[in-house]
Scaffold this motif. Structure first.
Motif, PDB file in Angstrom:
ATOM      1  N   LEU A   4      -1.269  -1.691 -16.083  1.00 39.10           N
ATOM      2  CA  LEU A   4       0.123  -1.597 -15.692  1.00 39.10           C
ATOM      3  C   LEU A   4       0.455  -2.638 -14.628  1.00 39.10           C
ATOM      4  O   LEU A   4      -0.374  -2.941 -13.769  1.00 39.10           O
ATOM      5  CB  LEU A   4       0.420  -0.204 -15.148  1.00 39.10           C
ATOM      6  CG  LEU A   4       0.259   0.922 -16.164  1.00 39.10           C
ATOM      7  CD1 LEU A   4       0.351   2.273 -15.477  1.00 39.10           C
ATOM      8  CD2 LEU A   4       1.338   0.817 -17.234  1.00 39.10           C
ATOM      9  N   PRO A   5       1.662  -3.210 -14.713  1.00 39.52           N
ATOM     10  CA  PRO A   5       2.042  -4.218 -13.720  1.00 39.52           C
ATOM     11  C   PRO A   5       2.329  -3.611 -12.345  1.00 39.52           C
ATOM     12  O   PRO A   5       2.237  -4.300 -11.343  1.00 39.52           O
ATOM     13  CB  PRO A   5       3.306  -4.830 -14.334  1.00 39.52           C
ATOM     14  CG  PRO A   5       3.852  -3.783 -15.240  1.00 39.52           C
ATOM     15  CD  PRO A   5       2.656  -3.002 -15.744  1.00 39.52           C
ATOM     16  N   GLU A   6       2.676  -2.345 -12.282  1.00 39.85           N
ATOM     17  CA  GLU A   6       3.007  -1.760 -10.987  1.00 39.85           C
ATOM     18  C   GLU A   6       1.749  -1.650 -10.135  1.00 39.85           C
ATOM     19  O   GLU A   6       0.655  -1.470 -10.654  1.00 39.85           O
ATOM     20  CB  GLU A   6       3.602  -0.358 -11.152  1.00 39.85           C
ATOM     21  CG  GLU A   6       4.828  -0.285 -12.021  1.00 39.85           C
ATOM     22  CD  GLU A   6       4.486   0.227 -13.399  1.00 39.85           C
ATOM     23  OE1 GLU A   6       4.105   1.403 -13.470  1.00 39.85           O
ATOM     24  OE2 GLU A   6       4.564  -0.526 -14.370  1.00 39.85           O
ATOM     25  N   PRO A   7       1.941  -1.766  -8.822  1.00 35.33           N
ATOM     26  CA  PRO A   7       0.781  -1.573  -7.945  1.00 35.33           C
ATOM     27  C   PRO A   7       0.320  -0.118  -8.008  1.00 35.33           C
ATOM     28  O   PRO A   7       1.112   0.784  -8.268  1.00 35.33           O
ATOM     29  CB  PRO A   7       1.309  -1.933  -6.552  1.00 35.33           C
ATOM     30  CG  PRO A   7       2.790  -1.755  -6.639  1.00 35.33           C
ATOM     31  CD  PRO A   7       3.162  -2.061  -8.071  1.00 35.33           C
ATOM     32  N   THR A   8      -0.929   0.097  -7.790  1.00 33.72           N
ATOM     33  CA  THR A   8      -1.433   1.452  -7.784  1.00 33.72           C
ATOM     34  C   THR A   8      -1.007   2.164  -6.506  1.00 33.72           C
ATOM     35  O   THR A   8      -0.539   1.538  -5.557  1.00 33.72           O
ATOM     36  CB  THR A   8      -2.969   1.449  -7.854  1.00 33.72           C
ATOM     37  OG1 THR A   8      -3.457   0.851  -6.650  1.00 33.72           O
ATOM     38  CG2 THR A   8      -3.461   0.679  -9.064  1.00 33.72           C
ATOM     39  N   ASP A   9      -1.173   3.456  -6.502  1.00 30.40           N
ATOM     40  CA  ASP A   9      -0.883   4.227  -5.299  1.00 30.40           C
ATOM     41  C   ASP A   9      -1.669   3.689  -4.111  1.00 30.40           C
ATOM     42  O   ASP A   9      -1.168   3.600  -3.006  1.00 30.40           O
ATOM     43  CB  ASP A   9      -1.268   5.699  -5.523  1.00 30.40           C
ATOM     44  CG  ASP A   9      -0.229   6.412  -6.379  1.00 30.40           C
ATOM     45  OD1 ASP A   9       0.817   5.800  -6.661  1.00 30.40           O
ATOM     46  OD2 ASP A   9      -0.477   7.562  -6.754  1.00 30.40           O
ATOM     47  N   LEU A  10      -2.908   3.327  -4.414  1.00 29.04           N
ATOM     48  CA  LEU A  10      -3.768   2.850  -3.329  1.00 29.04           C
ATOM     49  C   LEU A  10      -3.252   1.539  -2.760  1.00 29.04           C
ATOM     50  O   LEU A  10      -3.218   1.341  -1.557  1.00 29.04           O
ATOM     51  CB  LEU A  10      -5.203   2.694  -3.834  1.00 29.04           C
ATOM     52  CG  LEU A  10      -6.236   2.284  -2.766  1.00 29.04           C
ATOM     53  CD1 LEU A  10      -6.214   3.263  -1.595  1.00 29.04           C
ATOM     54  CD2 LEU A  10      -7.616   2.206  -3.378  1.00 29.04           C
ATOM     55  N   GLN A  11      -2.810   0.647  -3.670  1.00 32.37           N
ATOM     56  CA  GLN A  11      -2.289  -0.634  -3.199  1.00 32.37           C
ATOM     57  C   GLN A  11      -1.050  -0.436  -2.343  1.00 32.37           C
ATOM     58  O   GLN A  11      -0.876  -1.088  -1.314  1.00 32.37           O
ATOM     59  CB  GLN A  11      -1.984  -1.542  -4.389  1.00 32.37           C
ATOM     60  CG  GLN A  11      -3.258  -2.096  -5.018  1.00 32.37           C
ATOM     61  CD  GLN A  11      -2.997  -2.779  -6.350  1.00 32.37           C
ATOM     62  OE1 GLN A  11      -2.097  -2.379  -7.080  1.00 32.37           O
ATOM     63  NE2 GLN A  11      -3.789  -3.784  -6.676  1.00 32.37           N
ATOM     64  N   VAL A  12      -0.179   0.455  -2.793  1.00 33.03           N
ATOM     65  CA  VAL A  12       1.026   0.753  -2.010  1.00 33.03           C
ATOM     66  C   VAL A  12       0.641   1.324  -0.656  1.00 33.03           C
ATOM     67  O   VAL A  12       1.147   0.913   0.385  1.00 33.03           O
ATOM     68  CB  VAL A  12       1.932   1.755  -2.769  1.00 33.03           C
ATOM     69  CG1 VAL A  12       3.067   2.232  -1.869  1.00 33.03           C
ATOM     70  CG2 VAL A  12       2.483   1.112  -4.031  1.00 33.03           C
ATOM     71  N   ALA A  13      -0.285   2.268  -0.694  1.00 32.36           N
ATOM     72  CA  ALA A  13      -0.692   2.923   0.546  1.00 32.36           C
ATOM     73  C   ALA A  13      -1.307   1.922   1.514  1.00 32.36           C
ATOM     74  O   ALA A  13      -1.052   1.956   2.711  1.00 32.36           O
ATOM     75  CB  ALA A  13      -1.686   4.042   0.242  1.00 32.36           C
TER      76      ALA A  13
END
Ligand SMILES: [Zn+2]
Length: 133
Positions: A4-13
């Motif tokens: 998926l192109p969206e950042p993962t939860d971890l990346q956002v966090a």
């Protein structure tokens, strides 16, 4: 594990945490920590007063839940409340003739543990007594 192109939860966090690293906003820092822990699937079971607790928790009992609801505590009128082991124990100990049943997905022995612990728990254990145990 998808692409998926969206950042993962971890990346956002992580990016939120990096932005807030120098912040002196305690609430923002706490939120960032919470995001991070959630992304790592390492959230504490319960944190503070803003965390909903199981129905067996007495409003005057300040303790957080010990885990997810695993048992149902029934009083003599067959009125029941789902509870974590900790609050179910205290509720059962405070009931006259209460009973405890495991919920369908309860871990092995949860109801037995609650039953045994309630036998040695004072009724209304959350009430501070001068000479309590
Ligand atoms: Zn609880």
């Amino acid at each position: 594990m998808g692409a998926l192109p969206e950042p993962t939860d971890l990346q956002v966090a992580i990016s939120v945490a990096q932005q807030l690293l120098d912040s002196d906003q305690v609430l923002s820092l706490r939120e960032a920590l919470r995001l991070l822990l959630r992304a790592l699937d390492a959230e504490p079971v319960s944190t503070t007063v803003d965390t909903p607790r199981c129905p067996a928790a007495h409003p005057d009992d300040p303790d957080p839940c010990s885990g997810p609801p695993v048992v149902t505590v029934l009083d003599t009128h067959q009125v029941g409340a789902h509870g974590c082991e900790h609050h179910a124990t205290r509720l059962l100990a405070s009931l006259d003739g209460g009973r405890v049943y495991p919920l369908p997905d309860a871990p092995e022995g949860a109801a037995i543990r609650v039953f045994k612990a309630a036998a040695v728990t004072a009724p209304y254990a959350w009430v501070k007594r001068g000479a309590g145990q």
